[in-house]
Design a protein around this motif. Sequence first.
Motif, PDB file in Angstrom:
ATOM      1  N   VAL A 141      37.927  29.748  51.978  1.00 57.30           N
ATOM      2  CA  VAL A 141      37.627  31.174  52.094  1.00 57.30           C
ATOM      3  C   VAL A 141      36.761  31.523  50.887  1.00 57.30           C
ATOM      4  N   ALA A 142      35.679  32.251  51.135  1.00 58.72           N
ATOM      5  CA  ALA A 142      34.803  32.709  50.061  1.00 58.72           C
ATOM      6  C   ALA A 142      34.673  34.221  50.175  1.00 58.72           C
ATOM      7  N   VAL A 143      34.981  34.914  49.067  1.00 51.29           N
ATOM      8  CA  VAL A 143      34.924  36.377  49.060  1.00 51.29           C
ATOM      9  C   VAL A 143      34.151  36.844  47.835  1.00 51.29           C
ATOM     10  N   ALA A 144      33.601  38.041  47.934  1.00 54.63           N
ATOM     11  CA  ALA A 144      32.900  38.629  46.794  1.00 54.63           C
ATOM     12  C   ALA A 144      33.887  38.755  45.636  1.00 54.63           C
ATOM     13  N   ALA A 145      33.425  38.500  44.439  1.00 52.64           N
ATOM     14  CA  ALA A 145      34.296  38.520  43.250  1.00 52.64           C
ATOM     15  C   ALA A 145      34.980  39.869  43.072  1.00 52.64           C
ATOM     16  N   ASP A 146      34.384  40.940  43.534  1.00 53.81           N
ATOM     17  CA  ASP A 146      34.988  42.274  43.376  1.00 53.81           C
ATOM     18  C   ASP A 146      35.758  42.714  44.607  1.00 53.81           C
ATOM     19  N   ASP A 147      35.995  41.799  45.565  1.00 55.20           N
ATOM     20  CA  ASP A 147      36.753  42.122  46.786  1.00 55.20           C
ATOM     21  C   ASP A 147      38.236  42.164  46.442  1.00 55.20           C
ATOM     22  N   ASN A 148      38.861  43.316  46.677  1.00 53.09           N
ATOM     23  CA  ASN A 148      40.270  43.501  46.341  1.00 53.09           C
ATOM     24  C   ASN A 148      41.191  43.344  47.532  1.00 53.09           C
ATOM     25  N   SER A 149      40.717  42.689  48.604  1.00 49.12           N
ATOM     26  CA  SER A 149      41.557  42.576  49.808  1.00 49.12           C
ATOM     27  C   SER A 149      42.571  41.464  49.706  1.00 49.12           C
TER      28      SER A 149
END
Length: 92
Positions: free
Chosen positions: A84-92
């Motif tokens: 899984v790759a998410v934006a560093a500022d993604d708080n989900s």
Amino acid sequence: MSTTSERQAPGHHGKPPVRIAVTVNDDPVILSEHRLSGAQIKSAAVEQGADLQIDFQLSVERGHHFDVVGDDEVITVHEHDKFVAVAADDNS
């Protein structure tokens, strides 16, 4: 080094190239080496059309949890690994 190239390492004597099927953000990705850095895995995923950006934070599923994989961290990749790759500022 391209992670999607179909090359043979010296000494393989005609063996087919390595093809490791994984998913990144539920998108299928084929990797050509068993030991790759987080940056190489993300790069291969982007080259193959996965829905992520190179600066996203990468994690790999290990049992019932996900372990963060740093850009410079080299891990052993296995068939059917789930990333899984998410934006560093993604708080989900």
